[in-house]
Motif scaffolding. Structure first.
Motif, PDB file in Angstrom:
ATOM      1  N   ASP A  31       0.706   7.151   2.092  1.00 53.77           N
ATOM      2  CA  ASP A  31       0.226   6.157   1.132  1.00 53.77           C
ATOM      3  C   ASP A  31      -0.839   6.705   0.194  1.00 53.77           C
ATOM      4  O   ASP A  31      -1.104   6.113  -0.847  1.00 53.77           O
ATOM      5  CB  ASP A  31      -0.257   4.897   1.853  1.00 53.77           C
ATOM      6  N   SER A  76       6.734   3.495   5.037  1.00 55.97           N
ATOM      7  CA  SER A  76       6.781   4.215   3.772  1.00 55.97           C
ATOM      8  C   SER A  76       8.202   4.562   3.361  1.00 55.97           C
ATOM      9  O   SER A  76       8.954   5.177   4.123  1.00 55.97           O
ATOM     10  CB  SER A  76       5.958   5.506   3.886  1.00 55.97           C
ATOM     11  N   SER A 135       0.823  -1.211   0.000  1.00 58.23           N
ATOM     12  CA  SER A 135       0.000   0.000   0.000  1.00 58.23           C
ATOM     13  C   SER A 135       0.853   1.255   0.000  1.00 58.23           C
ATOM     14  O   SER A 135       0.389   2.326  -0.396  1.00 58.23           O
ATOM     15  CB  SER A 135      -0.951   0.005   1.204  1.00 58.23           C
ATOM     16  N   ASN A 136       2.100   1.127   0.419  1.00 57.27           N
ATOM     17  CA  ASN A 136       3.027   2.254   0.427  1.00 57.27           C
ATOM     18  C   ASN A 136       3.949   2.282  -0.785  1.00 57.27           C
ATOM     19  O   ASN A 136       4.895   3.076  -0.821  1.00 57.27           O
ATOM     20  CB  ASN A 136       3.860   2.225   1.707  1.00 57.27           C
ATOM     21  N   ARG A 146      -4.635  -3.129  -3.538  1.00 56.97           N
ATOM     22  CA  ARG A 146      -3.927  -2.721  -2.327  1.00 56.97           C
ATOM     23  C   ARG A 146      -4.838  -2.647  -1.111  1.00 56.97           C
ATOM     24  O   ARG A 146      -4.437  -2.132  -0.070  1.00 56.97           O
ATOM     25  CB  ARG A 146      -3.260  -1.369  -2.546  1.00 56.97           C
TER      26      ARG A 146
END
Length: 432
Positions: free
Chosen positions: A416, A329, A126-127, A431
């Motif tokens: 994100d 991240s 997701s990042n 995601r």
């Protein structure tokens, strides 16, 4: 050609190392670019107009002004520490005792290991992180869990059993023989399967006896195709501890060198407080130091001067170091690396930050022939970055005169939400 997909947007790739000359001149930016994906790889790269004409049958996905670039790579992470990220208030050794070792002891449960592996992979994707190198725990089930999850997701990932036979709780202790045997079994089971790489993994010298380091050095000599990852000179207290445990060695790196754990494909996390001899031996051997900026600040380890290290000829990677690191991240990690570079009076250019997180990390993980850049033939692991993801970022980006001024606010303030899409081997992933 089989079915293909054409991604339109601002394409950003590298033609060289931005630490070796003008950073901006080491990159290629096309404000109206396109990437053709076919059979899981980048099949073509060029202007949107040209590729639309030459590949009229391709399915088109238009990302407008978003930036299409290589997926982020995290060179040093501890997926078993996912649940303890942000744990308060300790130096390295205290932090290990208070948080890390109790959490890692839970990974004797296959179900728990599988659950955290799924959570970790979902979070990093997701990042915008598409590849990573992870430490597991001393339980083979922990390595099987993350390798299984990454193989299922078709990720190009490295990982290995974390070997520790002293100075850890009994629940985490192995032996020199079991570390060798279990690591060898995992190499046979996972190395080269799909897109997986095995990394032989002594946690660090304080938790491995000389016999264990010797056994793992022997294993690496038997399997030089594998990576080797460990920690080096993260904190002053750690270095002092190492001196008491290994009094007959000239410095920290000398221990690894003596036991056959120094060489190309060696990944040495942190490496902040190095003596000149250690820097020279790392440069000569091809071993890479891994910069973990959020972790170094969170645990109070120190400031690594990245530009000085690169100027001295040292390979340098960039990593979140979850869970000592404070963010999953790589955008946040690049921002922290920039802030540290300011504190060392050698600010990093946005091109250098992005290079470290993509082709730079791919190179030290020995994956540069597969991932890390936009180039025909490479696997299509891509991230789509929205430089207008939030009003405050958009306001800053509206003043941009070039791609780097456009991207930099997203590096410094992004999260994100700045990641529009992630592609893994030519497959757009969910995601959620």
């Amino acid at each position: 050609m089989s079915s293909s997909t054409l991604l339109l947007g601002q394409t950003l790739s590298f033609t060289g190392d931005p630490f070796l000359g003008s950073p901006a001149e080491a990159a290629r930016h096309d404000p109206h670019g396109a990437v053709l994906i076919a059979n899981g790889r980048i099949a073509d790269l060029g202007s949107a107009d040209h590729l639309r004409k030459t590949h009229p049958a391709a399915t088109v996905r238009d990302y407008g002004t978003a930036i299409v670039t290589a997926g982020f790579i995290d060179a040093h992470v501890h997926y078993p520490q996912t649940a303890i990220i942000g744990s308060w208030g300790a130096r390295l050794i205290d932090w290990l005792q208070r948080y890390t070792f109790p959490e890692e002891s839970k990974f004797d449960s296959e179900a728990y290991a599988r659950s955290i592996a799924r959570q970790f992979v979902r979070t990093i994707l997701s990042n915008g992180t598409t590849s990573f190198s992870t430490f597991c725990t001393s339980h083979p089930a922990s390595a099987d869990a993350i390798m299984t999850e990454c193989h299922t997701q078709n990720l190009r990932v490295a990982g290995g059993l974390t070997c520790m036979d002293r100075n850890v709780p009994t629940a985490l202790q192995d032996t020199p023989q079991s570390a060798y045997d279990n690591s060898k079994s995992l190499i046979d089971r996972w190395h080269g399967v799909g897109r997986l790489t095995y990394a032989i993994t002594p946690r660090f010298a304080p938790t491995s006896s000389p016999d264990q380091l010797a056994a793992l050095g022997t294993l690496w000599a038997e399997h030089p195709e594998c990576l080797m990852q460990t920690h080096l000179s993260e904190q002053r207290e750690e270095i002092d501890w190492v001196r008491t445990l290994y009094p007959n060695f000239s410095d920290y790196l000398h221990i690894y060198e003596h036991f056959g754990l120094l060489g190309a494909g060696g990944l040495y996390g942190h490496a902040i407080h190095l003596a000149d001899r250690e820097k020279a031996r790392l440069r000569e051997s091809g071993g890479a130091i891994i910069h973990c900026p959020t972790s170094n600040m969170f645990i109070g380890s120190g400031l690594l001067p990245v530009r000085a290290a690169k100027a001295a000829g040292l390979p340098v990677g960039l990593a979140t170091d979850i869970g000592g690191g404070s963010s999953f991240s790589m955008l946040h990690t690049m921002a922290a690396a920039y802030e540290i570079s300011q504190l060392t009076n050698a600010p990093l250019h946005p091109a250098q930050l992005l290079w470290l997180a993509t082709i730079g990390n791919a190179t030290i993980l020995q994956m540069q022939m597969h991932i890390g850049n936009l180039a025909p033939g490479l696997e299509a692991d891509l991230v789509i970055i929205d430089p207008h993801s939030r009003p405050d970022i958009e306001a800053a980006a509206n003043h941009a005169d070039d791609i780097w001024e456009l991207l930099f606010p997203t590096i410094m303030m992004g999260d994100d939400r700045a990641i529009l899409d992630v592609w893994i081997a030519g497959r757009r992933i969910n995601r959620g």
